[in-house]
Design an enzyme around this catalytic site. Sequence first.
Site, PDB file in Angstrom:
ATOM      1  N   ASP A 168      -6.715  -7.777  -5.695  1.00 48.98           N
ATOM      2  CA  ASP A 168      -6.210  -8.116  -7.208  1.00 48.98           C
ATOM      3  C   ASP A 168      -5.333  -7.181  -7.682  1.00 48.98           C
ATOM      4  OD1 ASP A 168      -6.321  -8.753  -9.875  1.00 48.98           O
ATOM      5  OD2 ASP A 168      -7.996  -7.521 -10.511  1.00 48.98           O
ATOM      6  N   ASP A 197      -0.119 -11.774 -11.158  1.00 48.15           N
ATOM      7  CA  ASP A 197      -1.532 -11.388 -10.782  1.00 48.15           C
ATOM      8  C   ASP A 197      -2.080 -12.202  -9.900  1.00 48.15           C
ATOM      9  OD1 ASP A 197      -3.888 -10.197 -11.106  1.00 48.15           O
ATOM     10  OD2 ASP A 197      -4.510 -10.898 -13.001  1.00 48.15           O
TER      11      ASP A 197
END
Length: 539
Positions: free
Chosen positions: A192, A408
């Site tokens: 992440d 992201d």
Amino acid sequence: MKTKSKVYRRPQIARNFNKLLVVVLLVALATSSPVARAVPQPQIRRVMRHSEAQQQRDTPVWPVWAVSRLLHITEVVKEKVPKWKDQSDDISAPVIIVPMIAVPPREIVAGSTKGLPYKVRIVHPHKRASHGIARTFGRRQTFGTGPHLPVNASDINEYKGETMDLHGGIVGVGEYFSIVEIGGKEMRVQVDTGSSTLAVPMEGCRSCSRQSNRRYSLLESANGRAVSCDSDQCAAGRCSSSCPICSRRGACCSAERPKECGFSLRYADGSTLSGSLIQDEMVWGTLRCNVTFGGILRNSANFERSEVDGILGMAYQSLACNPSCFDPPFDALVKNRLVDDVFSICMTSTGGKLMLGGYDHKVAKSEVRYVDMTHFGMERYYRVSLGGQVWIGEERVWMPNFRTAIVDTGTTLIVMSTKTFKALREAFQKRYCNVPELCEEDSWFQSGMCVSLSDEDMKLLPTLTMEVGGSVRLSLRPTDYLLKYERDGKSYRCVGIMGMDGLGGMVVLGNTLMQRYVTVYDRRRGRIGFAEAAAQCGD
């Protein structure tokens, strides 16, 4: 008088040179060594002739060894600084390519950018009347698991590392994870770039029943230890109302194990976790490094799926204060000089690659183009400017709340404010009403909507282009922003863009964009690069 006048108004460059020499002399006095004097004599003579020319201006003649020291320092700096190539070139650092796998994306909740709607509408424009037929189906009918991609042996030989694959895709499989080993235990952790903490479940976690039976164990680890709540590593004065137990020093202790330093996290999707800070060795591919991570002793039901154990954040260190601050795993690798401070990600509909320490030119079919990241002070996320506009086909359209974006990997779709999404839909509807059902009152151009469109219908839609950093244009084809989904032998297209309240002028560039473009996170130079991905990331 002429001569004195010249001396008094000596050139600015000469005055700056004098100041520089003063600083150099002080440094040289403190750090001088015999080696510093072994400098080619012609270089010294050039500097000395300049110094002699300054004597009439009361400028002292610096010793030969001092000038030599300056030249030696210059040469040492040149040798130690890695040679990075220009904007259009590949990064020359060695690359370690580590495996990542993917699982179905989590169900999205209100106010979150993470995941994908598990209930979507499917529209059949060629089978319905003016108001049509729409049906809703649930989570288990929507998603599956993608195949495991093989390791490419040629990449291993060339880049002196190993290849680790990303498995799955945005709709079929949407959360990309990597396999790491901590304390001798293999763990699956979601990669992440929107967070910075490594956290995995540990023995004693009673609420981790949804995950697999993989648990980190201090008792089974040869080198692991819990960070004491009384140690200096457990930050003093950080205890707040969110900390269940505070030490005498004001440190936040673990609720489940009060003698250990506590940590707690809350993610954008509303999931939470807490536990104790642990230190142990992490093995990631061929890389070994001691890390500090969160041992999960309590988490919410929506934290992860059964296929994934934890999370590995790759954003900046400032996000790894929960509340005690420690180095994220990638920062630890960089500080131990195991990799350079850059990594790259390539995704496909069935997999991809994560490259630690650089960039593999094989994964792209175009040159990498870089833009500066915009941090607005402290480095946190991988943020770029957008400029407030998009191109729909060849026409430029101004968008509200479209100024900055975060890149992201933990976000499945491209997420923007509800106002921006509405403006984008209206811009499409003003120009492309020849596309079936696009301009209907219940148009399929909505969050969580899938539509049955033929290849001819898809050709009627335009490219969608955005400009990042004021210089690099990223174009998404209809096949990029309408994600392919197959069910019962039929093919559908799901809108890969979503509107959400609470974002303001920020946009989140998730995996919808990353299937088209390789992203290079050049943290050393404060920039991020984009290159059009090769088919199957070059495999």
